[in-house]
Design a protein around this motif. Structure first.
Motif, mmCIF file in Angstrom:
data_model
loop_
_atom_site.group_PDB
_atom_site.id
_atom_site.type_symbol
_atom_site.label_atom_id
_atom_site.label_comp_id
_atom_site.label_asym_id
_atom_site.label_seq_id
_atom_site.Cartn_x
_atom_site.Cartn_y
_atom_site.Cartn_z
ATOM 1 N N ASP A 103 -42.624 -81.858 4.873
ATOM 2 C CA ASP A 103 -42.739 -82.628 6.216
ATOM 3 C C ASP A 103 -42.324 -84.122 6.046
ATOM 4 O O ASP A 103 -42.873 -84.797 5.096
ATOM 5 C CB ASP A 103 -43.881 -82.467 6.944
ATOM 6 N N GLN A 128 -41.226 -83.983 11.898
ATOM 7 C CA GLN A 128 -39.889 -83.989 12.343
ATOM 8 C C GLN A 128 -39.561 -82.880 13.393
ATOM 9 O O GLN A 128 -38.850 -83.321 14.373
ATOM 10 C CB GLN A 128 -38.867 -83.325 11.240
ATOM 11 N N ASP A 129 -40.548 -82.169 13.729
ATOM 12 C CA ASP A 129 -40.731 -81.248 14.953
ATOM 13 C C ASP A 129 -41.427 -81.754 16.418
ATOM 14 O O ASP A 129 -41.503 -81.261 17.231
ATOM 15 C CB ASP A 129 -40.953 -79.869 14.798
ATOM 16 N N GLN A 130 -42.009 -83.347 16.211
ATOM 17 C CA GLN A 130 -42.716 -83.935 16.822
ATOM 18 C C GLN A 130 -44.360 -83.530 17.204
ATOM 19 O O GLN A 130 -44.653 -83.949 17.917
ATOM 20 C CB GLN A 130 -41.946 -83.960 18.294
ATOM 21 N N THR A 131 -44.540 -82.543 16.116
ATOM 22 C CA THR A 131 -46.131 -82.027 16.118
ATOM 23 C C THR A 131 -46.874 -83.237 15.415
ATOM 24 O O THR A 131 -46.620 -83.890 14.508
ATOM 25 C CB THR A 131 -46.097 -80.918 15.113
#
Length: 142
Positions: A103, A128-131
């Protein structure tokens, strides 16, 4: 494409406005070696952070990053924003989702309040997936 350490410009008090988003700061992807080094530096040797077999045995996909490592990333970001023109008066973070090796964490700050020579920042650390893996606040004194 590999993410490398980036420079962040120090904030200028006179240029700040409420609701302004400041330049983000992205750390390179977390590695298992980094987690072992952080365990040594922090004294947190919980095998959840360093031993895949242990982590899988307790139901995780593998090792997870220390929450305090993510807090350190946000702290580093705030210090880069403050530079030598401001002092960090307050800094706090709440932990969010788990962070895994691979991550890349991006730190984001938004100006929430400006009082005299103090600026309150709302902070977010996200994958990177906005989590969101961490959120918090910092107060800079100019």
């Amino acid at each position: 494409m590999a993410i490398t350490e980036q420079s962040i410009d120090v904030v200028v008090f006179e240029e700040l406005q409420v609701d302004q988003l400041l330049p983000s700061y992205t750390k390179p992807p977390i590695t298992k070696v980094q987690l072992v080094k952080y365990a040594g530096a922090s004294g947190d040797f919980n095998p959840l952070h360093t031993d895949d077999a242990f982590a899988q045995k307790i139901g995780m996909p593998g090792v997870i990053a220390h929450g305090m490592l993510v807090m350190g990333f946000l702290g580093e970001y705030v210090m880069k924003l403050a530079g030598d023109v401001a002092q960090v008066k307050q800094f706090s973070m709440r932990f969010g989702a788990m962070t895994l090796p691979g991550d890349a964490i991006t730190c984001i700050a938004q100006v929430k309040e400006i009082h005299e020579r103090e600026v309150v920042l709302e902070l977010t650390a996200q994958k990177q997936d906005q989590t969101v893996v961490g959120s918090g606040k910092a107060t800079l004194c100019f």
